[in-house]
Design an enzyme around this catalytic site. Structure first.
Site, mmCIF file in Angstrom:
data_model
loop_
_atom_site.group_PDB
_atom_site.id
_atom_site.type_symbol
_atom_site.label_atom_id
_atom_site.label_comp_id
_atom_site.label_asym_id
_atom_site.label_seq_id
_atom_site.Cartn_x
_atom_site.Cartn_y
_atom_site.Cartn_z
ATOM 1 N N LYS A 52 46.424 -13.728 -6.867
ATOM 2 C CA LYS A 52 46.558 -14.422 -7.942
ATOM 3 C C LYS A 52 47.134 -13.696 -9.087
ATOM 4 O O LYS A 52 47.793 -14.165 -9.905
ATOM 5 C CB LYS A 52 45.181 -15.015 -8.188
ATOM 6 C CG LYS A 52 44.629 -16.016 -7.088
ATOM 7 C CD LYS A 52 43.150 -16.334 -7.319
ATOM 8 C CE LYS A 52 42.873 -17.364 -6.012
ATOM 9 N NZ LYS A 52 41.471 -17.486 -5.817
ATOM 10 N N GLN A 96 35.755 -15.888 -8.255
ATOM 11 C CA GLN A 96 36.058 -15.874 -6.968
ATOM 12 C C GLN A 96 34.948 -16.258 -5.970
ATOM 13 O O GLN A 96 33.877 -15.615 -6.033
ATOM 14 C CB GLN A 96 36.704 -14.656 -6.623
ATOM 15 C CG GLN A 96 37.345 -14.551 -5.146
ATOM 16 C CD GLN A 96 38.278 -15.619 -4.891
ATOM 17 O OE1 GLN A 96 39.213 -15.680 -5.540
ATOM 18 N NE2 GLN A 96 38.287 -16.186 -3.471
ATOM 19 N N ASP A 119 39.930 -24.156 -11.382
ATOM 20 C CA ASP A 119 39.745 -24.524 -9.883
ATOM 21 C C ASP A 119 39.255 -26.153 -10.059
ATOM 22 O O ASP A 119 39.434 -26.464 -8.790
ATOM 23 C CB ASP A 119 38.414 -23.754 -9.651
ATOM 24 C CG ASP A 119 38.788 -22.594 -8.878
ATOM 25 O OD1 ASP A 119 39.778 -22.585 -8.261
ATOM 26 O OD2 ASP A 119 37.732 -21.720 -8.865
#
Ligand code: NDP
Length: 297
Positions: A52, A96, A119
């Site tokens: 990422k 994460q 997200d």
């Protein structure tokens, strides 16, 4: 001839378009910033976080990273989240998953500022999505929509069977494809581990999306003639490779390809799209927070 839908190529096009939007934001003094938060030292999570960050560098997004000790009290993670919520240089961030067992991931998500929740997992953003007012579409389902669009697969009126009902893939994708919208308007069936006669539900679908996390369990006999197959699964299976494993999807590619009109490979299908759509959400977050209009792909 079956079309192999190239996720790397589609994701590359999206990244190119995002790069222009990022330059517009940077010119206005608002370069987008994305942070990753990793609690613990799970090697797979570390790899995802590294990817990422690399993606950010490639398109001109400022990337930041916060490590939290895996044994730390949840409050340490909550403090890090609060700092990111307050930091104007961070337009979006992700915590994460998975987090260590002693941390409640749902509580973590609730603490993320919904405006920085790239997200798309915060209950406010989930509610908005269901109501047809999505702020941030979760990256994997949004990536699936973009892949279908790129492959000229119209969802309007199509029977779509999704195998998997997780909060990050199956449920949001079902909601998105149901929306009264050009990239929705599908008739959606969502299957899970208690579904009876799964094969009939996949075989009668125009589009099958596999997101169960079970290696290669959907084979060609479960796919209808000329159906489109999107394989979200990423599973490590033992193999005589340098690493001792290889990645396979939830679909048995070789047999499914015989019946399908189009299919995504693993790797190189949905995976790169998930990463590209995180960049998309970060750019959108920056545009909303900085009140600078940009064109999104
Ligand atoms: P989860 O484990 O959270 O959910 C799996 C879902 O599949 C559940 O709803 C489960 O049913 C259902 N399921 C499991 N086994 C069966 C079965 N035999 N028959 C029917 N349904 C079944 O997984 P995720 O949604 O997080 O991920 C799914 C897959 O996608 C994984 O391989 C993951 O690695 C991959 N993934 C890939 C991404 C990418 O970018 N390519 C991003 C995210 C995930 P139930 O609810 O009843 O338990």
């Amino acid at each position: 001839m079956t079309e192999i839908i190239d996720g790397n190529a589609v994701a590359g096009d999206i990244r190119d378009e995002l790069t222009d939007a990022i330059e517009t934001l940077a010119d206005a003094g608002a370069r987008p910033g994305l942070a990753t938060v990793l609690m613990g030292d799970d090697p797979a999570s570390q790899t995802y976080v590294n990817m990422k960050q690399r993606d950010c560098e490639e398109v001109g997004i400022e990337s930041h990273h916060v490590d939290v000790d895996g044994d730390a009290d949840p409050e340490v993670l909550y403090d890090a989240i609060e700092e990111l919520n307050d930091d104007p240089a961070i337009h979006g961030y992700i915590v994460q998953a998975p987090v260590p067992d002693h941390v409640d991931y749902r509580e973590v998500i609730r603490r993320v500022d919904p405006l920085k929740d790239v997200d798309g997992f915060h209950p406010e953003n989930v509610g908005r999505l269901v109501a047809g007012e999505a702020r941030f579409r979760p990256c994997t389902p949004h990536g699936v929509q973009k892949l279908l669009e790129a492959a000229d697969v119209a969802t309007e009126g199509a029977d779509v069977t999704i195998v998997g009902r997780s909060n990050i893939v199956g449920k949001p994708l079902a909601n998105l494809l149901l929306q009264k919208a050009d990239d929705g308007n599908a008739t959606v069936t969502v299957c899970h581990s208690r579904t009876e006669d799964l094969a009939t539900k996949t075989r009668t679908a125009d589009v099958v999306v596999a997101a169960a996390g079970v290696p290669e369990f959907i084979d060609g006999s479960m796919i209808g003639e000329d159906a489109v197959v999107i394989d979200v699964g990423v599973n490590r299976v033992d193999a005589e490779t340098e690493k001792g494993y290889e990645l396979v999807g939830d679909v048995e590619f070789e047999s499914a390809k015989e019946t399908a009109s189009a299919i995504t490979p693993v790797p190189g299908g949905v995976g790169p799209m998930t990463r590209a759509m995180l960049l998309y959400n970060t750019v959108k977050a920056a545009s909303l927070q900085e009140d600078v209009a940009v064109e999104l792909p």
